[in-house]
Design an enzyme around this catalytic site. Structure first.
Site, PDB file in Angstrom:
ATOM      1  N   CYS A  12     -10.555  -5.257  10.625  1.00 25.43           N
ATOM      2  CA  CYS A  12      -9.169  -4.825  10.846  1.00 25.43           C
ATOM      3  C   CYS A  12      -8.756  -5.179  12.273  1.00 25.43           C
ATOM      4  O   CYS A  12      -9.377  -4.743  13.240  1.00 25.43           O
ATOM      5  CB  CYS A  12      -9.035  -3.328  10.620  1.00 25.43           C
ATOM      6  SG  CYS A  12      -7.418  -2.659  11.057  1.00 25.43           S
ATOM      7  N   LYS A  13      -7.723  -5.982  12.409  1.00 25.28           N
ATOM      8  CA  LYS A  13      -7.273  -6.417  13.734  1.00 25.28           C
ATOM      9  C   LYS A  13      -6.633  -5.276  14.522  1.00 25.28           C
ATOM     10  O   LYS A  13      -6.694  -5.266  15.751  1.00 25.28           O
ATOM     11  CB  LYS A  13      -6.315  -7.600  13.618  1.00 25.28           C
ATOM     12  CG  LYS A  13      -6.972  -8.836  13.010  1.00 25.28           C
ATOM     13  CD  LYS A  13      -8.194  -9.261  13.797  1.00 25.28           C
ATOM     14  CE  LYS A  13      -8.899 -10.401  13.110  1.00 25.28           C
ATOM     15  NZ  LYS A  13     -10.211 -10.650  13.675  1.00 25.28           N
TER      16      LYS A  13
END
Length: 167
Positions: A12-13
Site C-alpha cells: 500500500c503506497k
C-alpha cells in the site's frame, strides 16, 4: 524517538508514505502485515475498543466504498467478526509503541494525532490527506510516493510502483 510497530497492508503506497514520514521524524518503524497477523478479538479490541464501530473500518476498502458493508449499520459482534475474518477491512495503519510502563496504540494516521502522540518533529508534510488512499481519482501519478521514497534515499529503480493496482 519511538519504536513503532506498524501494521499495514503490504504494497500500500499510502502506508509507505506514512512509514517514510515516521522514519523521517526519527522513529524506528517495524512494519508487519495486517493480513498475516493472527488477530484475536481481544488483541484487535486493544486498538479499536475506544472508537465508534464506524471508525473501525477502512473507508477505502472496496466493500465499504461500494456500500456492500455499511459500518454504521453493524452491531458490535458483527463488526468484530467481519474484521477478524478479513483484516484488510480494518482502518489502517494500526500502530503501537511500548514505552516500558505501558503500550500505547493508535488507529489510522491523522497527522495532528500522530504528532501529539510521538512527534513528527516539524518534518515537511506532503500535501493532501496522508490517511487517504494515495491513488484517488487521478490514478497513481497523484500519489507523491516517488518524491518521498527519493527523500528517504531510495532510488526509483529500487521501488516497485507496479503493484499499485493491488489496493
Amino acid at each position: 524517538m519511538a519504536i513503532v510497530t506498524y501494521y499495514e497492508k503490504p504494497g500500500c503506497k499510502g502506508n509507505l508514505r506514512q512509514k517514510l514520514l515516521l522514519a523521517a521524524a526519527g522513529h524506528t518503524v517495524r512494519a508487519k502485515s495486517l493480513k498475516d497477523e493472527l488477530w484475536t478479538a481481544d488483541r484487535l479490541l486493544a486498538f479499536l475498543g475506544k472508537l465508534e464501530i464506524g471508525e473501525w473500518f477502512n473507508p477505502s476498502a472496496p466493500a465499504i466504498k461500494s456500500g456492500e458493508i455499511v459500518p454504521t449499520n453493524l452491531g458490535f459482534e458483527e463488526a468484530l467478526h467481519l474484521l477478524l475474518d478479513n483484516p484488510l477491512l480494518v482502518r489502517r495503519p494500526l500502530m503501537e509503541v511500548d514505552n516500558g510502563a505501558m503500550t500505547e496504540r493508535m488507529v489510522g494516521f491523522k497527522v495532528e494525532a500522530v504528532d501529539a502522540w510521538i512527534g513528527l518533529n516539524n518534518i515537511e508534510l506532503p500535501e493532501g490527506n496522508i490517511e487517504a488512499c494515495v491513488h484517488g481519482p487521478e490514478g497513481h501519478g497523484s500519489c507523491g510516493s516517488h518524491a518521498l521514497e527519493e527523500a528517504a534515499g531510495h532510488r526509483p529503480e529500487e521501488t516497485s510502483h507496479d503493484r499499485c493496482g493491488s489496493h
